[in-house]
Scaffold this active site. Structure first.
Site, short mmCIF file in Angstrom:
data_model
loop_
_atom_site.label_atom_id
_atom_site.label_comp_id
_atom_site.label_asym_id
_atom_site.label_seq_id
_atom_site.Cartn_x
_atom_site.Cartn_y
_atom_site.Cartn_z
N HIS A 1 37.15 39.86 43.98
CA HIS A 1 35.91 39.63 44.74
C HIS A 1 35.93 40.47 46.01
O HIS A 1 36.94 40.52 46.71
CB HIS A 1 35.82 38.13 45.08
CG HIS A 1 34.54 37.79 45.77
ND1 HIS A 1 33.35 37.67 45.10
CD2 HIS A 1 34.27 37.56 47.08
CE1 HIS A 1 32.40 37.38 45.97
NE2 HIS A 1 32.93 37.31 47.18
N ASN B 1 40.04 36.95 38.89
CA ASN B 1 38.84 37.70 39.27
C ASN B 1 39.12 38.49 40.54
O ASN B 1 39.99 38.12 41.33
CB ASN B 1 37.71 36.70 39.54
CG ASN B 1 36.42 37.38 39.96
OD1 ASN B 1 36.03 38.41 39.40
ND2 ASN B 1 35.74 36.82 40.96
C1 GRF Z 1 33.70 45.06 42.64
O1 GRF Z 1 33.38 45.22 43.98
C2 GRF Z 1 34.26 43.67 42.37
O2 GRF Z 1 34.98 43.17 43.45
C3 GRF Z 1 33.00 42.88 42.19
O3 GRF Z 1 32.13 43.73 41.50
C4 GRF Z 1 32.48 45.10 41.75
C5 GRF Z 1 32.73 45.71 40.41
O4 GRF Z 1 32.99 47.05 40.47
N1 GRF Z 1 33.27 41.62 41.54
P1 GRF Z 1 33.46 47.83 39.16
O5 GRF Z 1 32.49 47.50 38.04
O6 GRF Z 1 34.86 47.43 38.84
O7 GRF Z 1 33.37 49.28 39.56
#
Ligand code: GRF
Length: 187
Positions: A109, A107
């Protein structure tokens, strides 16, 4: 050319990380082939990225997580998926689901874990007047945002930083470290 492993990306939103992973996966030396995209949101803009790139995608409602996971497992098996990347996927996967892909789910984050697990990270970081924030790629375990860290990168918080500017700044770094982390795992 490396033999690519079939991967699935789980999304709920925009999918900018998905776009980066798709782009990386076209390179010969990238270990994953994005074979499938799963969204728990019917209208997730990220689904357009899969369409545009001719990647198979599925939407399953996550109102009942047990049913969502069951449907995912059937599809993942059908497509011979061996690795899962969560990219803005806003639900927590159960222990039973994760067991099927032990050490094979990662994942991204938007914080310097273990700080700021969960949602609204940027607002909390700014409220606390931290000097740094950043992002982390980590293995997924049943405990939220707590698995082993693969790569983490810091960014400096400017004096006039707001939630939007911080989000943009961190997203840019996310797009760099997500593919890098995958290369690191399969090295
Ligand atoms: C990102 O900031 C990721 O770290 C978090 O949700 C956001 C998703 O952005 N888990 P995207 O959908 O990839 O543009």
């Amino acid at each position: 050319m490396v033999k690519k492993i079939n991967a699935c990306v789980f999304i709920s939103g925009k999918g900018t990380n998905l776009a980066t992973l798709v782009k990386s996966s076209r390179k010969n030396n990238f270990p994953l082939k994005i074979e499938l995209v799963i969204s728990n949101k019917k209208d997730a803009p990220g689904l357009k990225i899969s369409k545009r790139n001719s990647i198979r995608f599925k939407y399953f409602s996550s109102k009942k997580m047990r049913i969502f996971e069951k449907k995912c497992l059937i599809e993942l098996k059908k497509r011979e998926i061996k690795f899962i990347c969560l990219a803005g996927f806003m639900r927590i996967l159960s222990k039973d689901f994760i067991k099927n892909f032990s050490h094979k789910i990662i994942n991204i984050h938007p914080s310097l874990l273990p700080k700021y697990k969960g949602t609204n990270t940027h607002a909390r970081v700014l409220r606390n007047k931290d000097r740094f924030s950043g992002c982390t790629v980590h293995y997924v375990t049943p405990k939220l945002d707590s698995g082993k860290i693969i790569i983490q990168k810091k960014v400096l918080i400017e004096k006039n930083e707001n939630e939007d500017s911080l989000k943009k700044k961190i997203l840019k770094v996310e797009h760099a470290i997500y593919p890098k982390s995958i290369i690191k795992i399969f090295k």
